[in-house]
Write a protein that holds these residues in place. Structure first.
Motif: not given
Length: 122
Positions: A35-40, A42-47, A74-77
């Motif tokens: 799950l942490p890999d997926r969250v990371l 998703l954060d990369m997708l925002v970037a 801001l929303v991604g953070f």
């Protein structure tokens, strides 16, 4: 070579690199082992989305895209912080014997007051 030609080439190269990055990140979201890999991812997708917005802003010349990119950042953070709190509430990740990650939830220990009350009752 004229400056506008160089800018057009740079925009197309940037869009190609961002497209490849987007596809690789989507693969990581789908097949991420934990799950942490997926969250990371998703954060990369925002970037990557912020990068797309910035390149489109440069290509079209509209400065409004910069405001949209800032709002998305801001929303991604905030989403990343919320996912991190969710992961911390669920437990931690451990490796099993088969080298596969496994989520381990912590069990709250009984308090000493509860144990002494049980001894008095029993």
């Amino acid at each position: 070579m004229i400056a506008s030609d160089f800018l057009d080439i740079a925009v197309h190269v940037a869009l190609a690199v961002l497209s490849v990055t987007f596809l690789l990140t989507v693969v990581k979201v789908i097949y991420g082992p934990t799950l942490p890999d997926r969250v990371l991812a998703l954060d990369m997708l925002v970037a990557v989305a912020i990068g797309f917005i910035a390149v489109l802003g440069i290509k079209t010349g509209y400065t409004l895209y910069l405001d949209i990119a800032i709002a998305l950042g801001l929303v991604g953070f905030l989403a990343t912080v919320a996912f991190a709190r969710f992961i911390m509430a669920r437990g931690r990740i451990e490796e099993t014997e088969e080298n596969r990650p496994r989520l381990v939830t912590t069990v709250k220990p009984h308090s000493d007051a509860t144990a002494s009350d049980n001894e008095k009752a029993g």
